[in-house]
Design a protein around this motif. Structure first.
Motif, PDB file in Angstrom:
ATOM      1  N   THR A 405      50.410  16.789  40.603  1.00 56.18           N
ATOM      2  CA  THR A 405      51.820  16.805  40.984  1.00 56.18           C
ATOM      3  C   THR A 405      51.907  16.830  42.508  1.00 56.18           C
ATOM      4  OG1 THR A 405      52.127  19.201  41.135  1.00 56.18           O
ATOM      5  CG2 THR A 405      52.241  18.221  38.933  1.00 56.18           C
ATOM      6  N   ALA A 406      53.133  16.639  43.014  1.00 58.45           N
ATOM      7  CA  ALA A 406      53.336  16.697  44.458  1.00 58.45           C
ATOM      8  C   ALA A 406      53.035  18.081  45.018  1.00 58.45           C
ATOM      9  CB  ALA A 406      54.771  16.287  44.791  1.00 58.45           C
ATOM     10  N   ALA A 407      53.039  19.086  44.146  1.00 60.42           N
ATOM     11  CA  ALA A 407      52.778  20.461  44.578  1.00 60.42           C
ATOM     12  C   ALA A 407      51.312  20.850  44.440  1.00 60.42           C
ATOM     13  CB  ALA A 407      53.643  21.416  43.770  1.00 60.42           C
ATOM     14  N   GLN A 408      50.414  19.898  44.208  1.00 64.57           N
ATOM     15  CA  GLN A 408      48.997  20.241  43.993  1.00 64.57           C
ATOM     16  C   GLN A 408      48.493  21.129  45.122  1.00 64.57           C
ATOM     17  OE1 GLN A 408      46.325  17.286  42.365  1.00 64.57           O
ATOM     18  NE2 GLN A 408      44.801  17.754  43.941  1.00 64.57           N
ATOM     19  N   THR A 409      47.839  22.233  44.707  1.00 67.59           N
ATOM     20  CA  THR A 409      47.369  23.233  45.657  1.00 67.59           C
ATOM     21  C   THR A 409      45.878  23.465  45.424  1.00 67.59           C
ATOM     22  OG1 THR A 409      49.556  24.284  45.602  1.00 67.59           O
ATOM     23  CG2 THR A 409      47.735  25.580  46.507  1.00 67.59           C
ATOM     24  N   PRO A 410      45.014  22.729  46.126  1.00 68.28           N
ATOM     25  CA  PRO A 410      43.566  22.897  45.909  1.00 68.28           C
ATOM     26  C   PRO A 410      43.062  24.233  46.438  1.00 68.28           C
ATOM     27  CG  PRO A 410      43.980  21.346  47.685  1.00 68.28           C
ATOM     28  CD  PRO A 410      45.321  21.672  47.092  1.00 68.28           C
ATOM     29  N   ILE A 411      42.069  24.785  45.723  1.00 67.86           N
ATOM     30  CA  ILE A 411      41.420  26.036  46.100  1.00 67.86           C
ATOM     31  C   ILE A 411      39.919  25.791  46.155  1.00 67.86           C
ATOM     32  CG2 ILE A 411      41.040  28.453  45.503  1.00 67.86           C
ATOM     33  CD1 ILE A 411      43.711  28.326  43.959  1.00 67.86           C
ATOM     34  N   LEU A 412      39.352  25.852  47.346  1.00 68.92           N
ATOM     35  CA  LEU A 412      37.916  25.646  47.544  1.00 68.92           C
ATOM     36  C   LEU A 412      37.240  27.014  47.467  1.00 68.92           C
ATOM     37  CD1 LEU A 412      37.994  23.081  50.504  1.00 68.92           C
ATOM     38  CD2 LEU A 412      38.125  22.652  48.031  1.00 68.92           C
ATOM     39  N   THR A 413      36.737  27.326  46.279  1.00 70.83           N
ATOM     40  CA  THR A 413      36.193  28.665  46.033  1.00 70.83           C
ATOM     41  C   THR A 413      34.822  28.828  46.674  1.00 70.83           C
ATOM     42  OG1 THR A 413      37.371  28.719  43.938  1.00 70.83           O
ATOM     43  CG2 THR A 413      35.630  30.350  44.251  1.00 70.83           C
ATOM     44  N   SER A 414      34.658  29.896  47.402  1.00 72.01           N
ATOM     45  CA  SER A 414      33.372  30.254  47.991  1.00 72.01           C
ATOM     46  C   SER A 414      33.221  31.764  47.884  1.00 72.01           C
ATOM     47  CB  SER A 414      33.284  29.812  49.453  1.00 72.01           C
ATOM     48  OG  SER A 414      32.052  30.227  50.030  1.00 72.01           O
ATOM     49  N   GLY A 415      32.428  32.194  46.934  1.00 68.92           N
ATOM     50  CA  GLY A 415      32.238  33.626  46.723  1.00 68.92           C
ATOM     51  C   GLY A 415      30.872  33.911  46.147  1.00 68.92           C
ATOM     52  N   GLU A 416      30.633  35.170  45.826  1.00 69.19           N
ATOM     53  CA  GLU A 416      29.324  35.562  45.313  1.00 69.19           C
ATOM     54  C   GLU A 416      29.439  36.818  44.460  1.00 69.19           C
ATOM     55  OE1 GLU A 416      24.760  35.734  47.034  1.00 69.19           O
ATOM     56  OE2 GLU A 416      26.394  36.414  48.317  1.00 69.19           O
ATOM     57  N   LEU A 417      28.691  36.848  43.393  1.00 67.95           N
ATOM     58  CA  LEU A 417      28.474  38.064  42.606  1.00 67.95           C
ATOM     59  C   LEU A 417      27.308  38.810  43.240  1.00 67.95           C
ATOM     60  CD1 LEU A 417      28.917  39.818  40.015  1.00 67.95           C
ATOM     61  CD2 LEU A 417      27.206  38.349  38.926  1.00 67.95           C
ATOM     62  N   ARG A 418      27.542  40.086  43.595  1.00 70.66           N
ATOM     63  CA  ARG A 418      26.508  40.859  44.283  1.00 70.66           C
ATOM     64  C   ARG A 418      26.326  42.221  43.627  1.00 70.66           C
ATOM     65  NH1 ARG A 418      28.395  40.066  50.632  1.00 70.66           N
ATOM     66  NH2 ARG A 418      28.066  37.786  50.764  1.00 70.66           N
ATOM     67  N   ASN A 419      25.094  42.688  43.669  1.00 72.85           N
ATOM     68  CA  ASN A 419      24.757  44.060  43.270  1.00 72.85           C
ATOM     69  C   ASN A 419      25.287  44.419  41.881  1.00 72.85           C
ATOM     70  OD1 ASN A 419      23.704  44.448  45.948  1.00 72.85           O
ATOM     71  ND2 ASN A 419      25.790  44.847  46.661  1.00 72.85           N
ATOM     72  N   ALA A 420      25.232  43.466  40.979  1.00 78.92           N
ATOM     73  CA  ALA A 420      25.767  43.711  39.639  1.00 78.92           C
ATOM     74  C   ALA A 420      24.721  44.380  38.759  1.00 78.92           C
ATOM     75  CB  ALA A 420      26.222  42.398  39.009  1.00 78.92           C
ATOM     76  N   LYS A 421      25.171  45.364  38.012  1.00 77.94           N
ATOM     77  CA  LYS A 421      24.300  46.080  37.094  1.00 77.94           C
ATOM     78  C   LYS A 421      25.175  46.735  36.038  1.00 77.94           C
ATOM     79  CE  LYS A 421      24.108  49.928  40.403  1.00 77.94           C
ATOM     80  NZ  LYS A 421      24.723  49.154  41.518  1.00 77.94           N
ATOM     81  N   ALA A 422      24.543  47.213  34.981  1.00 76.25           N
ATOM     82  CA  ALA A 422      25.278  47.932  33.937  1.00 76.25           C
ATOM     83  C   ALA A 422      24.389  49.014  33.364  1.00 76.25           C
ATOM     84  CB  ALA A 422      25.730  46.974  32.838  1.00 76.25           C
ATOM     85  N   PHE A 423      25.008  50.135  33.032  1.00 79.47           N
ATOM     86  CA  PHE A 423      24.353  51.222  32.312  1.00 79.47           C
ATOM     87  C   PHE A 423      25.010  51.301  30.934  1.00 79.47           C
ATOM     88  CE2 PHE A 423      24.381  52.182  36.823  1.00 79.47           C
ATOM     89  CZ  PHE A 423      23.031  52.440  37.073  1.00 79.47           C
ATOM     90  N   VAL A 424      24.184  51.345  29.902  1.00 80.76           N
ATOM     91  CA  VAL A 424      24.694  51.382  28.529  1.00 80.76           C
ATOM     92  C   VAL A 424      24.044  52.553  27.799  1.00 80.76           C
ATOM     93  CG1 VAL A 424      25.021  50.098  26.387  1.00 80.76           C
ATOM     94  CG2 VAL A 424      24.901  48.861  28.560  1.00 80.76           C
ATOM     95  N   LEU A 425      24.867  53.426  27.250  1.00 77.44           N
ATOM     96  CA  LEU A 425      24.397  54.587  26.492  1.00 77.44           C
ATOM     97  C   LEU A 425      24.885  54.447  25.057  1.00 77.44           C
ATOM     98  CD1 LEU A 425      25.281  57.350  29.103  1.00 77.44           C
ATOM     99  CD2 LEU A 425      23.077  56.184  28.796  1.00 77.44           C
ATOM    100  N   SER A 426      23.958  54.502  24.104  1.00 77.20           N
ATOM    101  CA  SER A 426      24.291  54.265  22.690  1.00 77.20           C
ATOM    102  C   SER A 426      23.900  55.456  21.845  1.00 77.20           C
ATOM    103  CB  SER A 426      23.575  53.022  22.167  1.00 77.20           C
ATOM    104  OG  SER A 426      23.920  51.864  22.927  1.00 77.20           O
ATOM    105  N   LEU A 427      24.786  55.808  20.923  1.00 84.54           N
ATOM    106  CA  LEU A 427      24.542  56.910  19.977  1.00 84.54           C
ATOM    107  C   LEU A 427      24.924  56.431  18.595  1.00 84.54           C
ATOM    108  CD1 LEU A 427      23.951  59.879  19.225  1.00 84.54           C
ATOM    109  CD2 LEU A 427      26.363  60.370  19.767  1.00 84.54           C
ATOM    110  N   GLY A 428      24.026  56.668  17.644  1.00 85.25           N
ATOM    111  CA  GLY A 428      24.296  56.252  16.266  1.00 85.25           C
ATOM    112  C   GLY A 428      23.743  57.231  15.269  1.00 85.25           C
ATOM    113  N   GLY A 429      24.182  57.080  14.057  1.00 83.56           N
ATOM    114  CA  GLY A 429      23.670  57.887  12.973  1.00 83.56           C
ATOM    115  C   GLY A 429      23.442  57.021  11.735  1.00 83.56           C
ATOM    116  N   HIS A 430      22.452  57.407  10.909  1.00 80.14           N
ATOM    117  CA  HIS A 430      22.206  56.702   9.647  1.00 80.14           C
ATOM    118  C   HIS A 430      22.111  57.728   8.524  1.00 80.14           C
ATOM    119  CE1 HIS A 430      18.204  57.446  11.525  1.00 80.14           C
ATOM    120  NE2 HIS A 430      17.833  57.745  10.301  1.00 80.14           N
ATOM    121  N   PHE A 431      22.714  57.356   7.401  1.00 80.52           N
ATOM    122  CA  PHE A 431      22.801  58.266   6.274  1.00 80.52           C
ATOM    123  C   PHE A 431      22.390  57.521   5.016  1.00 80.52           C
ATOM    124  CE2 PHE A 431      25.180  60.190   2.735  1.00 80.52           C
ATOM    125  CZ  PHE A 431      24.735  61.512   2.833  1.00 80.52           C
TER     126      PHE A 431
END
Length: 433
Positions: A405-431
């Motif tokens: 359209t006449a309103a086209q708005t381009p976005i030139l993305t320049s970024g980075e994912l940094r220092n990403a991590k995850a901690f996952v704690l799981s608890l379960g039971g079986h009967f």
């Protein structure tokens, strides 16, 4: 013109729904934490193990059971990371390229969450068993600030799935178990993101899309075993998700004001990937078991998100097929206590040059450790802890608001994912009973 802009808004909103679960733990928007026992060995032997805890990975796991079993678990997922602007530019109508503006660093945009799961298995004689697993394999919540540099790609996003898997398994011989299951899956999505107005000095507009739907897939597998080794294989089908919901666009002013709207019964569909899972468990001694598992994900099925009437549009995603490989062990310290640990390597299905802030995914290592303790003859606890380390990755997909359209708005993305991590704690039971 109204429908053209409605199409554009819907495409932008919908694509922000199905991404950015990567740093939650597993790849892209798939979460694998469906068992505390599995988390403790980094998901290294589930397709070849037995009991209700392995039902999600292989329905053959319950064949030949002599006692009924119920398992339940919950995983607390604590993701951390930064999505950083390294020079993103935007060109508004009639202007020149200028910095995107806003906060240049978005910290921890994925919310902490709790992922529950459970399963039950009941034997019908010596060889046949039925089971039911309830899981949530695609679920996450992201929350970017309204002033984040990534606001035009993602603002607030919530995706929830509930997978109900009824299963039937048969011990065909003393060494062969087979199983099959249906996967009845409910999906609910609620998401929003900002829209640029014609001038940078004006507040952003906003769009929000909500949708849900029920869909169907299937799983089939087998296990071959002797006193030394169990080999398991299963195939989980791709699922075509069909959502129907509402789209709201608001806050646009001036020449964009005619795009403010509220549309109902917007239809969209996309695929989640098929999985081929191969694994083995080696009984090296009476106490020590070595586990391994390889998974191939057909992420290339997620090639586009397609929208029906009145939008009638599609946006390419171009995901690639990927692999994960894991190894681990179980060690029975005593009849009551089992220790375990494992490591997993997983590829991202996103591609360099096509990765944006909606899905800042990357390759990762998953390190797990855990234990099971048999409290009584019929009841036991399962514990798991995981540390997931993500590779830094570029965020570099070129996009545009109001394309064509006449309103086209381009976005030139320049970024980075940094220092990403995850901690996952799981608890379960079986009967058992």
């Amino acid at each position: 013109m109204l429908y053209r802009k409605a199409s554009l808004a819907a495409v932008s909103a919908l694509t922000s729904a199905f991404g950015f679960a990567a740093t939650a733990h597993a790849q892209a928007f798939y979460l694998q934490e469906q068992s505390a026992r599995a988390s403790g060995r980094a998901f290294s032997g589930e397709v070849a193990d037995t009991g209700a805890a392995s039902l999600w990975w292989n329905p053959a796991s319950i064949a030949g059971m002599t006692d009924a079993e119920v398992v339940a678990s919950a995983s607390v997922i604590l993701p951390r990371g930064e999505v950083v602007d390294t020079g993103t530019l935007i060109r508004r109508p009639g202007g020149t390229f200028a910095p995107i503006g806003g906060d240049s660093v978005s910290r921890n945009p994925i919310n902490n969450g709790v992922l529950p799961s459970g399963a039950v298995a009941i034997p019908l004689g010596d060889r046949v068993a039925v089971g039911l697993a309830v899981t949530s394999p695609y679920s996450f919540t992201t929350d970017y600030s309204e002033t984040s540099w990534a606001r035009y790609s993602a603002d607030k996003t919530k995706l929830r799935t509930i997978d109900i898997q009824p299963s039937l398994a048969v011990a065909v011989t003393d060494w062969l178990r087979v199983g099959a299951a249906a996967n009845v899956e409910y999906t609910d999505a609620s998401l929003s993101n900002a829209l640029p107005n014609v001038l940078a000095t004006l507040p952003d507009g906003r769009q929000e899309l909500k949708g849900n739907g029920w869909d169907l897939g299937w799983t089939a597998g087998f296990q071959m075993h002797n006193d030394f080794v169990t080999v398991g294989f299963s195939y989980k089908s791709a699922i075509k998700h069909n959502l129907k919901g509402d789209l709201t666009v608001s806050g646009l002013v001036g020449p964009f004001a005619t795009s403010n709207m509220a549309l109902s019964d917007i239809e969209a569909n996309f695929y989640t990937p098929a999985q081929q899972i191969l694994g083995a468990r080696f009984n090296l001694t009476d106490r020590f078991t070595l586990n391994t598992q390889v998974v191939h994900y057909n992420w290339s099925k997620f090639d586009a998100i397609r929208l029906g009437a009145p939008v009638n549009a599609a946006i390419p995603e171009n995901y690639r097929d990927t692999w994960s490989i894991a190894g681990g062990f179980d060690y029975a310290v005593s009849p009551s206590l089992t220790l375990r640990a494992g490591v997993q390597r997983t590829q991202t299905p996103t591609r360099d040059g096509e990765r944006d802030a909606r899905v800042p995914d990357s390759n990762r290592w998953n390190f797990g450790t855990g234990a099971s303790y048999q409290v009584t003859k019929h009841f036991g606890l399962d514990l798991g802890a995981n540390y997931v380390d993500f590779t830094d990755a570029s965020i570099d997909r070129v996009t545009a608001a109001y394309p064509g359209t006449a309103a086209q708005t381009p976005i030139l993305t320049s970024g980075e994912l940094r220092n990403a991590k995850a901690f996952v704690l799981s608890l379960g039971g079986h009967f058992g009973f």
